[in-house]
Scaffold this motif. Sequence first.
Motif, PDB file in Angstrom:
ATOM      1  N   ALA A 147     -13.701  19.197  -2.761  1.00  0.00           N
ATOM      2  CA  ALA A 147     -13.467  17.807  -3.178  1.00  0.00           C
ATOM      3  C   ALA A 147     -13.103  17.774  -4.657  1.00  0.00           C
ATOM      4  CB  ALA A 147     -14.724  16.968  -2.920  1.00  0.00           C
ATOM      5  N   ASP A 148     -11.987  17.107  -4.961  1.00  0.00           N
ATOM      6  CA  ASP A 148     -11.549  17.017  -6.357  1.00  0.00           C
ATOM      7  C   ASP A 148     -12.519  16.153  -7.164  1.00  0.00           C
ATOM      8  OD1 ASP A 148      -9.557  18.378  -7.521  1.00  0.00           O
ATOM      9  OD2 ASP A 148      -8.071  16.780  -7.463  1.00  0.00           O
ATOM     10  N   GLY A 149     -13.007  16.675  -8.269  1.00  0.00           N
ATOM     11  CA  GLY A 149     -13.875  15.882  -9.139  1.00  0.00           C
ATOM     12  C   GLY A 149     -15.228  15.557  -8.537  1.00  0.00           C
ATOM     13  N   ALA A 150     -15.727  16.401  -7.645  1.00  0.00           N
ATOM     14  CA  ALA A 150     -17.012  16.135  -6.991  1.00  0.00           C
ATOM     15  C   ALA A 150     -18.148  16.080  -8.021  1.00  0.00           C
ATOM     16  CB  ALA A 150     -17.304  17.209  -5.960  1.00  0.00           C
ATOM     17  N   ILE A 151     -19.082  15.154  -7.820  1.00  0.00           N
ATOM     18  CA  ILE A 151     -20.288  15.051  -8.646  1.00  0.00           C
ATOM     19  C   ILE A 151     -21.438  15.684  -7.861  1.00  0.00           C
ATOM     20  CG2 ILE A 151     -21.922  13.509  -9.785  1.00  0.00           C
ATOM     21  CD1 ILE A 151     -19.626  11.481 -10.018  1.00  0.00           C
ATOM     22  N   VAL A 152     -22.050  16.693  -8.425  1.00  0.00           N
ATOM     23  CA  VAL A 152     -23.151  17.407  -7.766  1.00  0.00           C
ATOM     24  C   VAL A 152     -24.426  17.175  -8.567  1.00  0.00           C
ATOM     25  CG1 VAL A 152     -24.026  19.649  -7.025  1.00  0.00           C
ATOM     26  CG2 VAL A 152     -21.575  19.167  -6.877  1.00  0.00           C
ATOM     27  N   ALA A 153     -25.477  16.699  -7.908  1.00  0.00           N
ATOM     28  CA  ALA A 153     -26.770  16.462  -8.554  1.00  0.00           C
ATOM     29  C   ALA A 153     -27.842  17.250  -7.826  1.00  0.00           C
ATOM     30  CB  ALA A 153     -27.112  14.971  -8.549  1.00  0.00           C
ATOM     31  N   ILE A 154     -28.640  18.017  -8.565  1.00  0.00           N
ATOM     32  CA  ILE A 154     -29.661  18.884  -7.966  1.00  0.00           C
ATOM     33  C   ILE A 154     -30.966  18.719  -8.730  1.00  0.00           C
ATOM     34  CG2 ILE A 154     -30.224  21.219  -7.210  1.00  0.00           C
ATOM     35  CD1 ILE A 154     -27.297  21.974  -7.671  1.00  0.00           C
ATOM     36  N   ASP A 155     -32.059  18.506  -7.982  1.00  0.00           N
ATOM     37  CA  ASP A 155     -33.383  18.375  -8.597  1.00  0.00           C
ATOM     38  C   ASP A 155     -34.126  19.703  -8.506  1.00  0.00           C
ATOM     39  OD1 ASP A 155     -35.643  17.116  -9.738  1.00  0.00           O
ATOM     40  OD2 ASP A 155     -36.510  16.893  -7.737  1.00  0.00           O
ATOM     41  N   ASP A 156     -34.767  20.114  -9.611  1.00  0.00           N
ATOM     42  CA  ASP A 156     -35.582  21.331  -9.664  1.00  0.00           C
ATOM     43  C   ASP A 156     -34.813  22.548  -9.176  1.00  0.00           C
ATOM     44  OD1 ASP A 156     -37.813  22.789 -10.300  1.00  0.00           O
ATOM     45  OD2 ASP A 156     -38.808  22.451  -8.384  1.00  0.00           O
ATOM     46  N   PHE A 157     -33.631  22.729  -9.732  1.00  0.00           N
ATOM     47  CA  PHE A 157     -32.781  23.843  -9.321  1.00  0.00           C
ATOM     48  C   PHE A 157     -33.328  25.152  -9.881  1.00  0.00           C
ATOM     49  CE2 PHE A 157     -28.848  26.452  -9.889  1.00  0.00           C
ATOM     50  CZ  PHE A 157     -28.556  26.587  -8.544  1.00  0.00           C
ATOM     51  N   GLY A 158     -33.361  26.180  -9.059  1.00  0.00           N
ATOM     52  CA  GLY A 158     -33.769  27.510  -9.502  1.00  0.00           C
ATOM     53  C   GLY A 158     -35.191  27.874  -9.162  1.00  0.00           C
ATOM     54  N   GLY A 159     -36.003  26.908  -8.707  1.00  0.00           N
ATOM     55  CA  GLY A 159     -37.402  27.193  -8.418  1.00  0.00           C
ATOM     56  C   GLY A 159     -37.607  28.128  -7.246  1.00  0.00           C
ATOM     57  N   GLU A 160     -36.636  28.143  -6.319  1.00  0.00           N
ATOM     58  CA  GLU A 160     -36.796  28.972  -5.120  1.00  0.00           C
ATOM     59  C   GLU A 160     -36.007  30.275  -5.190  1.00  0.00           C
ATOM     60  OE1 GLU A 160     -35.428  25.603  -2.718  1.00  0.00           O
ATOM     61  OE2 GLU A 160     -37.198  25.911  -1.481  1.00  0.00           O
ATOM     62  N   PHE A 161     -35.272  30.487  -6.304  1.00  0.00           N
ATOM     63  CA  PHE A 161     -34.420  31.672  -6.415  1.00  0.00           C
ATOM     64  C   PHE A 161     -35.035  32.704  -7.347  1.00  0.00           C
ATOM     65  CE2 PHE A 161     -30.972  28.266  -6.198  1.00  0.00           C
ATOM     66  CZ  PHE A 161     -30.870  28.345  -4.822  1.00  0.00           C
ATOM     67  N   ASP A 162     -34.564  33.927  -7.211  1.00  0.00           N
ATOM     68  CA  ASP A 162     -34.826  34.886  -8.278  1.00  0.00           C
ATOM     69  C   ASP A 162     -33.924  34.517  -9.459  1.00  0.00           C
ATOM     70  OD1 ASP A 162     -32.319  36.739  -8.443  1.00  0.00           O
ATOM     71  OD2 ASP A 162     -32.747  36.578  -6.293  1.00  0.00           O
ATOM     72  N   PRO A 163     -34.268  34.919 -10.676  1.00  0.00           N
ATOM     73  CA  PRO A 163     -33.531  34.459 -11.852  1.00  0.00           C
ATOM     74  C   PRO A 163     -32.042  34.800 -11.839  1.00  0.00           C
ATOM     75  CG  PRO A 163     -35.371  35.905 -12.480  1.00  0.00           C
ATOM     76  CD  PRO A 163     -35.397  35.788 -11.006  1.00  0.00           C
ATOM     77  N   PHE A 164     -31.670  35.923 -11.229  1.00  0.00           N
ATOM     78  CA  PHE A 164     -30.266  36.333 -11.226  1.00  0.00           C
ATOM     79  C   PHE A 164     -29.433  35.423 -10.324  1.00  0.00           C
ATOM     80  CE2 PHE A 164     -32.933  40.059 -11.941  1.00  0.00           C
ATOM     81  CZ  PHE A 164     -32.479  40.442 -13.193  1.00  0.00           C
TER      82      PHE A 164
END
Length: 302
Positions: free
Chosen positions: A20-37
């Motif tokens: 999607a052209d110009g999509a707006i992406v909003a994410i809450d508490d991103f990275g809490g479930e991932f390893d740092p890399f």
Amino acid sequence: GATLLAALRGGVLHAASSAADGAIVAIDDFGGEFDPFLARHLAGVLRRSAGQLLVATHSPGVAASFSAEEIVRVYRVDGERRIARGRRPANRQERISARYQTALLVEALNASAVVVVEGHHDRMAYGALAERAVASGQLLSLDAAGVCFAEAEGDGECAKVARAARELGIFTIVLLDNDDGSAAADDAEVQACLQAADAVVRLPARMALEDILLADVSEDSLLRILRELDEAFADLALPVGWEAFRGGDLRRLIARTLKRPGSIHTAYVWSVASEELPAVALDARRSVRGIAVGRHLGLVEL
């Protein structure tokens, strides 16, 4: 399982934002479930594919994917909600400096306070000292008070890093050496740091990091430690007959050895016996913790 599902959600977001052209992406508490890399990788990918990306995170790896002016920090002072944003660089020199400072301060974004020290050796030495002293009951934990350390590199850089930290709403303390013993009022670096930071802690007159690390350690212990360091590090290049050095000659040799490229300050601190951990260095750590917790302002000279 949770990591896999989170990664799949990140992949779906990337696919949708790329389509999607110009999509707006909003994410809450991103990275809490991932390893740092993976967190840092996905943040970078989404930053490039989305028209606009809004991310709330506690992960330094995620924050490191963004430039200084893109970081918004939400925090509290005396129960009052506040917000701070990194300053947009006005020229190429400021852009280079801002990126460097953001990298130095990324670990401090979640902190209650940050202590800016003069270089890599200082951060490593004070960090090892704190670990030793907290474990032996000689210091209260800085981690428990939300206090972290950041290093500056080069003359005049402490004030720049402190200024960048305060712009992000972080309570900032600068911990300075006092090599020449000049009066604080006549020391340009002290005055610049007082303007840039909330508080400045200065070591006693004519004392730098290496001086306080060697203070209170007996000559026999220093000989033992240097022997252990020489066995552990093949490139110390100690002078022939150093085993006969005593007094000031021995202390000057160890100070020069500690200043070699690549920090062995941590190894030195871990070799010192618990009962000989340097008192002035411990006082410096107690001082910065007390200032951070009490939110005291101004200059403290040890």
